[in-house]
Design a protein around this motif. Structure first.
Motif, mmCIF file in Angstrom:
data_model
loop_
_atom_site.group_PDB
_atom_site.id
_atom_site.type_symbol
_atom_site.label_atom_id
_atom_site.label_comp_id
_atom_site.label_asym_id
_atom_site.label_seq_id
_atom_site.Cartn_x
_atom_site.Cartn_y
_atom_site.Cartn_z
ATOM 1 N N GLU A 83 36.693 38.565 48.256
ATOM 2 C CA GLU A 83 37.670 39.488 47.513
ATOM 3 C C GLU A 83 36.909 40.671 47.194
ATOM 4 O OE1 GLU A 83 40.805 39.494 43.719
ATOM 5 O OE2 GLU A 83 39.473 38.007 43.822
ATOM 6 N N SER A 84 37.299 41.894 47.186
ATOM 7 C CA SER A 84 36.794 43.047 46.871
ATOM 8 C C SER A 84 37.558 43.413 45.350
ATOM 9 C CB SER A 84 37.259 44.247 47.676
ATOM 10 O OG SER A 84 36.626 45.413 47.404
ATOM 11 N N ALA A 85 36.520 43.841 44.568
ATOM 12 C CA ALA A 85 36.996 44.007 43.098
ATOM 13 C C ALA A 85 37.442 42.667 42.277
ATOM 14 C CB ALA A 85 38.157 44.875 42.875
ATOM 15 N N CYS A 86 36.473 41.845 42.572
ATOM 16 C CA CYS A 86 36.815 40.388 42.113
ATOM 17 C C CYS A 86 36.523 40.280 40.228
ATOM 18 C CB CYS A 86 36.018 39.371 42.658
ATOM 19 S SG CYS A 86 34.326 39.382 42.465
ATOM 20 N N GLY A 87 36.110 41.364 39.903
ATOM 21 C CA GLY A 87 35.948 41.048 38.514
ATOM 22 C C GLY A 87 35.266 39.919 38.317
ATOM 23 N N THR A 88 35.795 38.989 37.389
ATOM 24 C CA THR A 88 35.164 37.808 36.699
ATOM 25 C C THR A 88 35.113 36.690 37.668
ATOM 26 O OG1 THR A 88 37.199 36.984 35.797
ATOM 27 C CG2 THR A 88 35.492 38.416 34.380
ATOM 28 N N GLY A 89 36.226 36.791 38.929
ATOM 29 C CA GLY A 89 36.397 35.772 39.690
ATOM 30 C C GLY A 89 37.325 35.019 39.563
ATOM 31 N N LEU A 90 38.336 35.060 38.557
ATOM 32 C CA LEU A 90 39.256 34.248 38.303
ATOM 33 C C LEU A 90 40.351 34.261 39.277
ATOM 34 C CD1 LEU A 90 39.772 34.647 34.304
ATOM 35 C CD2 LEU A 90 38.925 32.423 35.417
ATOM 36 N N THR A 91 40.557 35.145 39.905
ATOM 37 C CA THR A 91 41.524 35.148 40.822
ATOM 38 C C THR A 91 41.167 34.407 42.119
ATOM 39 O OG1 THR A 91 42.573 37.377 40.445
ATOM 40 C CG2 THR A 91 42.870 36.645 42.646
#
Length: 91
Positions: A54-62
């Motif tokens: 995932e690109s632009a995954c931030g903290t990885g919660l998604t």
């Protein structure tokens, strides 16, 4: 490079708190993702690979939510998840 294993108990506290710019909780996001998780599930069921990105995954919660849904709806395990984010405050 570091490999991390997702542990449900470590993330339970985050699932009902708003996160990111979506303004919804991970559990609310999970309900939305459940509508299209078949895209990942159908692909992974017929592939030797168990890798998602995932690109632009931030903290990885998604990513974590996607892994949960794949397990719950397709009984897919052993997923290797990768992602990136270029905004430091989002990581």
């Amino acid at each position: 490079q570091h490999a991390l294993k997702a542990n449900n108990s470590e993330f339970e506290g985050f699932l009902d708190e708003e996160y990111g710019s979506w303004g919804i909780t991970p559990n609310e996001r999970k309900a939305l993702n459940a509508n299209w998780i078949h895209w990942y599930g159908d692909h992974l069921l017929h592939s030797e690979s168990r890798t998602i990105y995932e690109s632009a995954c931030g903290t990885g919660l998604t990513l974590f939510i996607i892994i949960q849904l794949l397990y719950e709806q397709y009984d897919i395990t052993g997923i290797e998840a990768f992602g990136n984010d270029y905004i430091a405050r989002d990581v």
